[in-house]
Design an enzyme around this catalytic site. Structure first.
Site, mmCIF file in Angstrom:
data_model
loop_
_atom_site.group_PDB
_atom_site.id
_atom_site.type_symbol
_atom_site.label_atom_id
_atom_site.label_comp_id
_atom_site.label_asym_id
_atom_site.label_seq_id
_atom_site.Cartn_x
_atom_site.Cartn_y
_atom_site.Cartn_z
ATOM 1 N N CYS A 2 0.844 -1.177 0.000
ATOM 2 C CA CYS A 2 0.000 0.000 0.000
ATOM 3 C C CYS A 2 0.889 1.241 0.000
ATOM 4 O O CYS A 2 1.985 1.241 0.564
ATOM 5 C CB CYS A 2 -0.928 0.088 1.205
ATOM 6 S SG CYS A 2 -2.071 -1.277 1.324
ATOM 7 N N ARG A 27 3.542 -0.179 -5.105
ATOM 8 C CA ARG A 27 3.314 -0.703 -3.749
ATOM 9 C C ARG A 27 1.990 -1.450 -3.635
ATOM 10 O O ARG A 27 1.664 -1.994 -2.577
ATOM 11 C CB ARG A 27 3.326 0.444 -2.729
ATOM 12 C CG ARG A 27 4.610 1.239 -2.720
ATOM 13 C CD ARG A 27 4.524 2.359 -1.722
ATOM 14 N NE ARG A 27 4.570 1.885 -0.368
ATOM 15 C CZ ARG A 27 5.679 1.680 0.328
ATOM 16 N NH1 ARG A 27 6.835 1.937 -0.223
ATOM 17 N NH2 ARG A 27 5.631 1.244 1.563
ATOM 18 N N TRP A 71 -2.754 -2.708 -1.659
ATOM 19 C CA TRP A 71 -2.443 -4.122 -1.903
ATOM 20 C C TRP A 71 -3.220 -4.868 -0.826
ATOM 21 O O TRP A 71 -2.952 -4.718 0.368
ATOM 22 C CB TRP A 71 -0.938 -4.369 -1.762
ATOM 23 C CG TRP A 71 -0.549 -5.768 -2.129
ATOM 24 C CD1 TRP A 71 -0.307 -6.253 -3.383
ATOM 25 C CD2 TRP A 71 -0.327 -6.864 -1.240
ATOM 26 N NE1 TRP A 71 0.034 -7.586 -3.322
ATOM 27 C CE2 TRP A 71 0.029 -7.983 -2.022
ATOM 28 C CE3 TRP A 71 -0.403 -7.024 0.151
ATOM 29 C CZ2 TRP A 71 0.317 -9.231 -1.468
ATOM 30 C CZ3 TRP A 71 -0.125 -8.269 0.694
ATOM 31 C CH2 TRP A 71 0.241 -9.353 -0.107
ATOM 32 N N ASN A 95 -1.318 2.408 5.737
ATOM 33 C CA ASN A 95 -0.436 1.382 5.181
ATOM 34 C C ASN A 95 0.066 0.558 6.352
ATOM 35 O O ASN A 95 0.715 1.096 7.248
ATOM 36 C CB ASN A 95 0.732 2.055 4.438
ATOM 37 C CG ASN A 95 1.838 1.080 4.075
ATOM 38 O OD1 ASN A 95 1.578 -0.103 3.883
ATOM 39 N ND2 ASN A 95 3.048 1.572 3.975
ATOM 40 N N GLY A 96 -0.249 -0.738 6.348
ATOM 41 C CA GLY A 96 0.192 -1.604 7.443
ATOM 42 C C GLY A 96 -0.895 -2.609 7.765
ATOM 43 O O GLY A 96 -1.797 -2.845 6.961
ATOM 44 N N GLU A 455 16.931 -17.389 -10.046
ATOM 45 C CA GLU A 455 16.438 -16.030 -10.283
ATOM 46 C C GLU A 455 15.716 -15.945 -11.645
ATOM 47 O O GLU A 455 14.693 -15.278 -11.762
ATOM 48 C CB GLU A 455 17.613 -15.041 -10.188
ATOM 49 C CG GLU A 455 17.305 -13.611 -10.554
ATOM 50 C CD GLU A 455 16.208 -12.932 -9.717
ATOM 51 O OE1 GLU A 455 15.724 -13.521 -8.744
ATOM 52 O OE2 GLU A 455 15.825 -11.808 -10.094
ATOM 53 N N LYS A 459 11.846 -14.723 -11.999
ATOM 54 C CA LYS A 459 11.468 -13.616 -12.896
ATOM 55 C C LYS A 459 10.364 -14.072 -13.826
ATOM 56 O O LYS A 459 9.377 -13.381 -14.021
ATOM 57 C CB LYS A 459 12.715 -13.209 -13.692
ATOM 58 C CG LYS A 459 12.842 -11.777 -14.018
ATOM 59 C CD LYS A 459 13.442 -10.905 -12.958
ATOM 60 C CE LYS A 459 12.888 -11.054 -11.589
ATOM 61 N NZ LYS A 459 13.516 -10.312 -10.551
ATOM 62 N N GLU A 462 6.883 -14.670 -11.958
ATOM 63 C CA GLU A 462 6.162 -13.522 -11.396
ATOM 64 C C GLU A 462 5.535 -12.628 -12.456
ATOM 65 O O GLU A 462 4.525 -11.998 -12.193
ATOM 66 C CB GLU A 462 7.018 -12.727 -10.408
ATOM 67 C CG GLU A 462 8.098 -11.880 -11.002
ATOM 68 C CD GLU A 462 8.865 -11.067 -9.954
ATOM 69 O OE1 GLU A 462 8.261 -10.575 -9.001
ATOM 70 O OE2 GLU A 462 10.097 -10.939 -10.109
ATOM 71 N N HIS A 478 17.111 -36.850 -10.057
ATOM 72 C CA HIS A 478 16.655 -37.416 -8.787
ATOM 73 C C HIS A 478 15.163 -37.184 -8.564
ATOM 74 O O HIS A 478 14.687 -37.290 -7.445
ATOM 75 C CB HIS A 478 17.481 -36.837 -7.627
ATOM 76 C CG HIS A 478 18.927 -37.205 -7.723
ATOM 77 N ND1 HIS A 478 19.393 -38.480 -7.509
ATOM 78 C CD2 HIS A 478 20.019 -36.478 -8.069
ATOM 79 C CE1 HIS A 478 20.699 -38.516 -7.702
ATOM 80 N NE2 HIS A 478 21.108 -37.308 -8.036
ATOM 81 N N LYS A 577 5.681 -4.282 -4.983
ATOM 82 C CA LYS A 577 7.143 -4.215 -4.947
ATOM 83 C C LYS A 577 7.694 -4.225 -3.525
ATOM 84 O O LYS A 577 8.695 -4.861 -3.243
ATOM 85 C CB LYS A 577 7.630 -2.969 -5.671
ATOM 86 C CG LYS A 577 9.136 -2.949 -5.788
ATOM 87 C CD LYS A 577 9.598 -2.287 -7.028
ATOM 88 C CE LYS A 577 11.079 -2.487 -7.234
ATOM 89 N NZ LYS A 577 11.395 -3.816 -7.804
HETATM 90 C C1 AGP Z 1 11.618 -9.548 -7.339
HETATM 91 O O1 AGP Z 1 11.413 -9.559 -8.694
HETATM 92 C C2 AGP Z 1 10.469 -9.628 -6.484
HETATM 93 N N1 AGP Z 1 9.430 -8.803 -6.883
HETATM 94 C C3 AGP Z 1 10.671 -9.856 -5.018
HETATM 95 O O2 AGP Z 1 11.103 -11.167 -4.933
HETATM 96 C C4 AGP Z 1 11.650 -8.947 -4.216
HETATM 97 O O3 AGP Z 1 12.954 -9.166 -4.635
HETATM 98 C C5 AGP Z 1 11.481 -9.266 -2.723
HETATM 99 O O4 AGP Z 1 10.170 -8.960 -2.332
HETATM 100 C C6 AGP Z 1 12.461 -8.545 -1.840
HETATM 101 O O5 AGP Z 1 12.314 -7.165 -1.924
HETATM 102 P P1 AGP Z 1 13.404 -6.183 -1.318
HETATM 103 O O6 AGP Z 1 14.640 -6.389 -2.116
HETATM 104 O O7 AGP Z 1 12.821 -4.823 -1.483
HETATM 105 O O8 AGP Z 1 13.593 -6.567 0.110
#
Ligand code: AGP
Length: 582
Positions: A2, A27, A71, A95-96, A455, A459, A462, A478, A577
């Site tokens: 948020c 956010r 969010w 926010n929280g 990674e 990517k 998501e 395995h 994010k």
């Molecule tokens: C990355 O593409 C993600 N959206 C997510 O995994 C992100 O890296 C994670 O939430 C950690 O965020 P931060 O680096 O702001 O702590």
């Protein structure tokens, strides 16, 4: 999660609030809303979906207002659950998470009050209204005292039409003041272009905001003098600058981010800790965890220092053994990730030195850390982290280089190599038809290439919603190999000569089951293999540091598959994010 904004000034508040909210959409984008105090009456516009959805309905005249982009945590995304929440003379954005909301709500219901939403936040406005006896600030303070959980709030009251009262308790809040205008926001990104003097609210603080002024109070409502935040406004702002998506823009910035990275020698005290520690713990989430994992390989192989990379949300609950005076490095782009903050606090409590690798120099993590190591990658807006990953790697690899006696030579020319990788990575666009409707996708690698595989897979899933897994190439046989069948896309990463043949064995094994194999490699001989459907050959760099380059084609792959599937890569469903809830 948020984002909240507020404005009191000389302009009409609504457009200023909408502009700020758009910059905070990373956010959360489940719903948006604003409240404007217009001639002593609070007017509300809110809708499910993106900020642009409320633009028409938000045509108010007042010059004091608050806004929110959501969010969803408690209650599904809907207009009725959108903020601001209103009760009596008050409107609030939050926010929280209010953890004791159910219990507090029961109290309000017993008084005969009714609720319009399913959110935890709505109870806040009821509490403030119940505590109000003519003193606005006092009412907000008393109301919040009843709450357990985390918050950054901004409140309007019809009796104080030129004022906003804000408070911080666990969620970020910055205040910008300039001639005749004051701005509040969850993040500097929303107000940076205003070039105002910025102040960061600390835990437990309250702020009374009027046009051109902000008075800070401590938790006992005693006025506090604040120091303004020193930050360089270098024109960097969360704008797309002609690119179709933020993700595209942010990938294009990787070379300049690497160019800016340098060895950190200035902090002598940190340097001593780094060189003396016998054990390094790296804690982080998501992409930042993957950069931590890459760093583990570098620290162990170059420095022979035992290094563990842990997912922050698990670290907290495994009763970790933290060596007194050992080094714990928390990695976080935002510096606000709740799990990372909690894990970092635990490590500090147990006697470790805490270093923060973060892109936000005024974030909560920097306030907690003994040493702050800024990644300096500039604003990153797209939910999928790209340039911040490369920046974290550059920084963490520099630490490993430093501890092993290196002088940062490896970084020289990294920007030019990244530029070249960006060019050749355009080739992955031609791979997209093979991925579009895949049932599942596998990314495989050994050694540091395994970290890149993890990674690459994160990517892809998501921003394309395709099921995907990153796997150690040697581990496929395995169990997971059972999932590979005709046409399954397998992406192999090969950047280490000594492991090339071994990973190629896994390529043969998947190929024999009908997989289509795509290769990212710095070894042209692997790319020529007839079993490889398509490949991208990237320039070689020091092998142990290769993820800083080999990740770029995988970022691009995720991007192109995402747009080919009609998804907005900057705002994938269900995600935000900055993950400020546990
Ligand atoms: C990355 O593409 C993600 N959206 C997510 O995994 C992100 O890296 C994670 O939430 C950690 O965020 P931060 O680096 O702001 O702590």
């Amino acid at each position: 999660m948020c984002g909240i904004v507020g404005y009191s000034g000389v302009r009409r508040a609504a457009p200023v609030l909408l502009e700020g909210l758009e910059k905070l959409e990373y956010r959360g984008y489940d719903s948006a809303g604003i409240a404007v105090c217009d001639g002593g009456v609070i007017r509300i516009a809110k809708k499910k979906g993106r900020v642009k959805e409320i633009a028409q309905a938000a045509d108010f005249n007042g010059s004091v207002g608050i806004g929110h982009t959501r969010w969803a945590t408690h209650g599904k995304p809907s207009e009725r659950n959108a903020h601001p929440h209103v009760y009596g003379k008050f409107a609030i954005v939050h926010n929280g998470i209010i953890e004791n909301a159910t219990e507090l709500k029961e109290e309000c219901l017993a008084r005969g009050e009714s609720f319009a939403s399913e959110t935890d936040s709505e109870v806040l406005v009821h509490l403030v209204a119940a505590c109000y006896r003519g003193n606005f600030l006092q009412a907000v303070s008393e109301g919040l005292r009843r709450c357990q959980g985390s918050y950054a709030v901004a409140v309007l009251c019809e009796d104080f039409p030129d004022e906003i009262v804000c408070a911080r308790g666990g969620s970020p809040l910055v205040v910008g003041v300039k001639e005749g205008e004051t701005f509040i926001a969850s993040d500097l990104a929303a107000i940076a272009s205003e070039r105002a003097e910025v102040y960061v609210a600390e835990e437990g603080e309250f702020v009374c905001v009027k046009a051109g002024s902000a008075v800070f109070y401590d938790r006992n409502l005693v006025v506090k003098q604040k120091e303004r935040l020193q930050y360089d406004y270098n024109g960097d702002s969360p704008e797309k600058m002609g690119f179709r998506h933020f993700m595209q823009k942010e990938m294009s910035e990787i070379p300049s981010v690497l160019k800016k990275s340098k060895l950190i020698l200035s902090n002598r005290e940190f340097y001593k800790v780094l060189c003396q520690t016998k054990y390094i713990d790296i804690i982080a989430c998501g992409t930042a965890y993957h950069s931590g994992l890459c760093a583990k390989y570098a620290f162990e192989s170059l420095c022979r220092v035992k290094t563990e990379a842990s997912i922050a949300s698990e670290y907290r609950y495994c009763n970790p053994i933290v060596g007194k005076k050992s080094l714990v490095i928390a990695v976080s782009q935002s510096g606000e990730t709740a799990d990372t903050l909690a894990a970092a606090a635990l490590a500090k409590e147990r006697g470790a030195y805490l270093a923060a690798v973060t892109n936000v120099p005024y974030s909560s993590l920097t306030r907690l850390a003994d040493y702050v190591l800024p990644t300096d990658a500039g604003f990153e807006v797209a939910v999928a982290a790209t340039k911040s990953f490369n920046a974290q790697l550059a920084l963490l690899y520099s630490l490993a280089d430093l501890r092993s006696g290196g002088g940062g030579e490896w970084l020289k020319g990294a920007d030019a190599l990244a530029e070249r990788v960006l060019e050749v990575s355009e080739g992955v666009r031609a791979w997209t038809p093979y991925f579009l409707n895949a049932k599942s996708v596998y990314f495989i690698g050994r050694g540091v290439d395994y970290c890149t595989a993890l990674e690459g897979s994160l990517k892809l899933k998501e921003i394309t919603y395709l099921p995907s897994e990153g796997y150690p190439a040697g581990e496929l046989k395995h169990g997971t190999l059972a999932l590979v069948d005709e046409g399954t896309p397998v992406v192999a990463i090969i950047t280490q000569k000594a492991l090339a043949e071994k990973t190629m064995n896994a390529v043969h094994e998947t190929r024999a089951r009908g997989a289509r194999v795509f290769l990212v490699t710095s070894l042209p001989e692997c790319a020529e293999h007839p079993e490889v459907t398509a490949s991208v050959v990237i320039p070689a760099c020091r092998e142990i540091f290769s993820p800083v380059l080999s990740m770029i084609p995988l970022q691009k792959l995720a991007y192109y598959v995402s747009i080919a599937r009609g998804i907005d890569p900057d705002k994938p469903r269900n995600l935000a994010k900055s993950v400020t809830v546990e």
